[in-house]
Write a protein that holds these residues in place. Structure first.
Motif, PDB file in Angstrom:
ATOM      1  N   GLY A  20      80.828  62.993  30.744  1.00  0.00           N
ATOM      2  CA  GLY A  20      80.777  64.457  30.730  1.00  0.00           C
ATOM      3  C   GLY A  20      79.622  64.973  29.895  1.00  0.00           C
ATOM      4  N   GLU A  21      79.371  64.313  28.768  1.00  0.00           N
ATOM      5  CA  GLU A  21      78.247  64.699  27.911  1.00  0.00           C
ATOM      6  C   GLU A  21      76.927  64.535  28.657  1.00  0.00           C
ATOM      7  N   ARG A  22      76.859  63.479  29.437  1.00  0.00           N
ATOM      8  CA  ARG A  22      75.639  63.268  30.232  1.00  0.00           C
ATOM      9  C   ARG A  22      75.464  64.379  31.249  1.00  0.00           C
ATOM     10  N   LEU A  23      76.536  64.773  31.909  1.00  0.00           N
ATOM     11  CA  LEU A  23      76.464  65.887  32.860  1.00  0.00           C
ATOM     12  C   LEU A  23      76.029  67.159  32.147  1.00  0.00           C
ATOM     13  N   ASP A  73      72.419  67.468  31.361  1.00  0.00           N
ATOM     14  CA  ASP A  73      71.619  67.654  32.576  1.00  0.00           C
ATOM     15  C   ASP A  73      71.920  68.983  33.272  1.00  0.00           C
ATOM     16  N   ARG A  74      72.557  69.910  32.563  1.00  0.00           N
ATOM     17  CA  ARG A  74      72.974  71.165  33.186  1.00  0.00           C
ATOM     18  C   ARG A  74      71.823  72.010  33.703  1.00  0.00           C
ATOM     19  N   ASP A  75      70.604  71.726  33.279  1.00  0.00           N
ATOM     20  CA  ASP A  75      69.456  72.442  33.837  1.00  0.00           C
ATOM     21  C   ASP A  75      69.027  71.847  35.180  1.00  0.00           C
ATOM     22  N   ARG A  76      69.560  70.675  35.524  1.00  0.00           N
ATOM     23  CA  ARG A  76      69.255  70.014  36.795  1.00  0.00           C
ATOM     24  C   ARG A  76      70.458  69.957  37.732  1.00  0.00           C
ATOM     25  N   VAL A  77      71.646  69.875  37.139  1.00  0.00           N
ATOM     26  CA  VAL A  77      72.873  69.761  37.915  1.00  0.00           C
ATOM     27  C   VAL A  77      73.735  70.967  37.603  1.00  0.00           C
ATOM     28  N   ASP A 108      86.245  66.277  23.885  1.00  0.00           N
ATOM     29  CA  ASP A 108      87.372  66.586  24.758  1.00  0.00           C
ATOM     30  C   ASP A 108      86.965  67.586  25.843  1.00  0.00           C
ATOM     31  N   ARG A 109      86.125  68.534  25.482  1.00  0.00           N
ATOM     32  CA  ARG A 109      85.616  69.499  26.485  1.00  0.00           C
ATOM     33  C   ARG A 109      84.724  68.780  27.495  1.00  0.00           C
ATOM     34  N   MET A 110      84.032  67.734  27.053  1.00  0.00           N
ATOM     35  CA  MET A 110      83.191  66.965  27.975  1.00  0.00           C
ATOM     36  C   MET A 110      84.053  66.184  28.978  1.00  0.00           C
ATOM     37  N   VAL A 111      85.222  65.724  28.523  1.00  0.00           N
ATOM     38  CA  VAL A 111      86.159  65.068  29.447  1.00  0.00           C
ATOM     39  C   VAL A 111      86.589  66.079  30.510  1.00  0.00           C
ATOM     40  N   TRP A 112      86.911  67.281  30.080  1.00  0.00           N
ATOM     41  CA  TRP A 112      87.315  68.345  31.002  1.00  0.00           C
ATOM     42  C   TRP A 112      86.193  68.615  32.015  1.00  0.00           C
ATOM     43  N   LEU A 113      84.959  68.732  31.540  1.00  0.00           N
ATOM     44  CA  LEU A 113      83.825  68.940  32.430  1.00  0.00           C
ATOM     45  C   LEU A 113      83.716  67.803  33.440  1.00  0.00           C
ATOM     46  N   TYR A 114      83.783  66.581  32.960  1.00  0.00           N
ATOM     47  CA  TYR A 114      83.681  65.424  33.846  1.00  0.00           C
ATOM     48  C   TYR A 114      84.786  65.450  34.898  1.00  0.00           C
ATOM     49  N   GLU A 115      86.019  65.706  34.475  1.00  0.00           N
ATOM     50  CA  GLU A 115      87.136  65.746  35.419  1.00  0.00           C
ATOM     51  C   GLU A 115      86.962  66.864  36.447  1.00  0.00           C
ATOM     52  N   ASP A 116      86.520  68.033  36.000  1.00  0.00           N
ATOM     53  CA  ASP A 116      86.282  69.137  36.937  1.00  0.00           C
ATOM     54  C   ASP A 116      85.182  68.789  37.934  1.00  0.00           C
ATOM     55  N   MET A 117      84.107  68.223  37.449  1.00  0.00           N
ATOM     56  CA  MET A 117      82.989  67.864  38.337  1.00  0.00           C
ATOM     57  C   MET A 117      83.434  66.791  39.340  1.00  0.00           C
ATOM     58  N   ARG A 118      84.217  65.845  38.884  1.00  0.00           N
ATOM     59  CA  ARG A 118      84.694  64.793  39.782  1.00  0.00           C
ATOM     60  C   ARG A 118      85.668  65.376  40.812  1.00  0.00           C
ATOM     61  N   ARG A 119      86.561  66.250  40.366  1.00  0.00           N
ATOM     62  CA  ARG A 119      87.538  66.853  41.259  1.00  0.00           C
ATOM     63  C   ARG A 119      86.859  67.732  42.310  1.00  0.00           C
ATOM     64  N   GLU A 120      85.822  68.443  41.889  1.00  0.00           N
ATOM     65  CA  GLU A 120      85.100  69.317  42.816  1.00  0.00           C
ATOM     66  C   GLU A 120      84.051  68.569  43.624  1.00  0.00           C
ATOM     67  N   ARG A 121      83.993  67.253  43.401  1.00  0.00           N
ATOM     68  CA  ARG A 121      83.083  66.368  44.142  1.00  0.00           C
ATOM     69  C   ARG A 121      81.624  66.786  43.959  1.00  0.00           C
ATOM     70  N   ARG A 122      81.295  67.228  42.757  1.00  0.00           N
ATOM     71  CA  ARG A 122      79.908  67.576  42.453  1.00  0.00           C
ATOM     72  C   ARG A 122      79.141  66.378  41.931  1.00  0.00           C
ATOM     73  N   LEU A 123      79.841  65.261  41.776  1.00  0.00           N
ATOM     74  CA  LEU A 123      79.192  64.049  41.262  1.00  0.00           C
ATOM     75  C   LEU A 123      78.712  63.211  42.420  1.00  0.00           C
ATOM     76  N   ASN A 124      77.597  62.570  42.218  1.00  0.00           N
ATOM     77  CA  ASN A 124      77.129  61.615  43.210  1.00  0.00           C
ATOM     78  C   ASN A 124      78.028  60.385  43.159  1.00  0.00           C
ATOM     79  N   PRO A 125      78.332  59.794  44.329  1.00  0.00           N
ATOM     80  CA  PRO A 125      79.209  58.622  44.332  1.00  0.00           C
ATOM     81  C   PRO A 125      78.591  57.451  43.611  1.00  0.00           C
TER      82      PRO A 125
END
Length: 165
Positions: A85-88, A91-95, A148-165
């Motif tokens: 999530g921290e990595r995402l 990269d918020r200026d790109r993703v 913990d907020r980064m975990v939430w971000l990661y889970e939201d991005m994964r759930r919304e399928r905004r992550l590359n496989p």
């Protein structure tokens, strides 16, 4: 380029090293860095200028830790999700991240962690155990809440399928 991405480059966080840092052993062992730094600073009373040796070793540990561990077998652990999530986030200026994650809370938590660190550092310099402990507690509370907020971000991005496989 985000400030966080610039900082990540200091730690040589390539794609490979981000995955190594996602190993929970890397995340949890990094929690040892600040007490080691405080102890190194404190040790100047006991060992004089030799305190620079444990100080340098503490800084080296901080720098090599993210790349020291193998990639995790799974990224289902809270600590792994926090790193991803921290990595995402950096990269918020790109993703594009969801709007509800574009919050001033992240900057507030990073500021509180920095203030806590400065309190701990100043307290270690003047040998104040309560000050150092309070500063470390404030730093860890803010950093852990941020993760913990980064975990939430990661889970939201994964759930919304905004992550590359």
């Amino acid at each position: 380029m985000t400030l966080e991405r610039k900082i990540a480059s200091t730690f040589r966080l390539t794609d490979e090293n981000w995955m190594r840092h996602a190993n929970p052993l890397s995340v949890w062992s990094r929690y040892s860095v600040l007490p080691l730094l405080m102890l190194a600073i404190w040790s100047r009373t006991w060992i004089g200028w030799w305190f620079l040796v444990p100080l340098a070793l503490s800084i080296a540990w901080m720098l090599i830790n993210p790349a020291l561990f193998p990639k995790p077998k799974s990224t289902d652990a809270w600590a792994s999700k926090a790193v991803l999530g921290e990595r995402l986030y950096l990269d918020r200026d790109r993703v594009e991240i969801p709007d509800h994650h574009r919050s001033p809370l992240f900057a507030i938590l990073k500021t509180v962690a920095l203030v806590g660190f400065l309190i701990a550092l100043g307290s270690a310099l003047v040998y104040s155990i309560p000050g150092a402990a309070s500063g470390l507690a404030l730093t860890y509370l803010a950093k852990s809440w941020f993760l913990d907020r980064m975990v939430w971000l990661y889970e939201d991005m994964r759930r919304e399928r905004r992550l590359n496989p």
